[in-house]
Scaffold this active site. Structure first.
Site: not given
Ligand code: SIN
Length: 282
Positions: A268, A253, A99, A101
Site C-alpha cells: 500500500r 473500506h 474505516h 485511512d
Molecule cells: C487497508 O485497510 O488498507 C487494507 C485493505 C486490504 O488489505 O484489503
C-alpha cells in the site's frame, strides 16, 4: 498510453472498473483523467497490471506526494511502501473493520493505492462503501442534525499500547508514542469534486464535539447502516495483477479476514491529502 483507449465502467454499489490502461505507462492527460474519475467514483479497480515497486511509487506521485503510514511495517528496501500482510499463522488481519485511512491526521490522506502481491487461494476480498451516497441517503432530520457538526478522530484505541492491535497477533502495529487525534467536519466538501461527503468512520471516529461519549456512539450507530447499505457498497475480489486506488475522503473500506492458514501480502502506498473544509459552513 492513449487516453481514448481507456474505459471507465461504473460498478454497482461503489467504484468503477478501469480497463484499457497500463498503469506503469500513463501520460499526464491519462493521469488527470484518472484523478477526476477517482474523485467522481471514490475507488477505481484495475486488472492485469504489472507494477514494480518503483512503478507503484511513481503512480502514487502522479496523484500527490507520498504520506508514509506511521504504524504499518514497511517493505525493508522501500520505506514508502507499507506491507499489509497476514501470515499463515496469524488470525488477525489489518484493516478488518470499516474505516478510512488516516482520518486522525490534521490533513487526512487523499487516498491509497493497493497492489496485490501474494493472495490466498480464495477470500481476502476488500469491501468499499460510497460516502457521497451515504450522505445523500440520510433522512432529512439526520442530515439537519449532523450538517454543521464536528467529529473527533483518534488512534490510541487502535494503535496505542492498550489498543485493539496490541492484544492481537498483529501487535507489531501497536505501541507507537505518536498517537494523533484531529477534529474534522462531519460533512466535508470533497476537495476534488466539491460535493458533500459524510466524513466519519467507525474505526477512528471516537466522538462528536458537543456530545457525550454515549450520545456520540449512538449517533455513529445511527449513521452506520446508511453508510454500509448493500446498495452503496461493492466487493473487490483480488486476482494476481489487481490494483485498487481509493479516495479516503469519499469511501470507507473493509478487508475481509476469511482465509486463515493462507498468506496474503498487499503493498500500500498512501498519498497526501488536503485540509478539509465543511460542506456547509455555519
Ligand atoms: C487497508 O485497510 O488498507 C487494507 C485493505 C486490504 O488489505 O484489503
Amino acid at each position: 498510453m492513449q487516453t481514448d483507449t481507456i474505459s471507465i465502467e461504473k460498478q454497482a454499489g461503489c467504484g468503477a472498473l478501469v480497463s484499457g490502461i497500463d498503469l506503469a505507462r500513463i501520460d499526464d492527460r491519462t493521469a488527470d483523467r484518472l484523478k477526476q474519475a477517482l474523485f467522481d467514483h471514490g475507488v477505481l479497480f484495475f486488472r492485469d497490471q504489472t507494477l514494480t515497486r518503483q512503478d507503484h511509487l511513481d503512480l502514487a506521485r502522479r496523484f500527490a506526494p507520498i504520506d508514509v503510514n506511521r504504524f504499518f511495517p514497511a517493505d525493508p528496501e522501500w520505506p514508502e511502501i507499507a506491507k499489509v500482510e497476514k501470515t499463515r499463522e496469524q488470525t488477525s488481519n489489518i484493516g478488518g473493520g470499516w474505516h478510512t485511512d488516516h482520518s486522525y491526521d490534521a490533513e487526512p490522506a487523499l487516498g491509497s493505492i493497493l497492489v496485490a502481491r501474494e493472495l490466498p487461494p480464495s477470500g481476502g476480498d476488500t469491501l468499499f462503501a460510497d460516502m457521497y451516497a451515504a450522505w445523500e441517503s440520510l433522512p432529512a432530520e439526520l442530515q439537519d442534525r449532523v450538517r454543521h457538526m464536528q467529529a473527533i478522530h483518534s488512534t490510541a484505541h487502535v494503535f496505542g499500547e492498550a489498543g485493539a492491535y496490541a492484544g492481537s497477533d498483529q501487535s507489531a502495529l501497536s505501541g507507537s508514542r505518536a498517537l494523533p487525534e484531529s477534529i474534522h467536519p462531519v460533512v466535508i466538501k470533497h476537495p476534488g469534486s466539491g460535493k458533500p461527503v459524510l466524513y466519519v468512520n467507525p474505526a477512528f471516529t471516537t466522538g462528536f464535539v458537543g456530545l457525550s461519549q454515549e450520545e456520540g456512539q449512538e449517533l455513529l450507530y445511527q449513521l452506520l447502516p446508511h453508510a454500509i447499505d448493500k446498495s452503496r457498497t461493492s466487493t473487490f475480489v483480488w486476482e494476481p495483477g489487481s490494483v485498487a486506488i481509493w479516495d479516503n475522503r469519499a469511501t470507507w473500506h473493509f478487508a475481509k479476514n476469511d482465509y486463515h492458514g493462507h498468506y496474503r501480502l498487499m503493498h500500500r502506498v498512501t498519498m497526501a491529502g488536503d485540509p478539509l473544509e465543511p460542506a456547509f459552513p455555519q
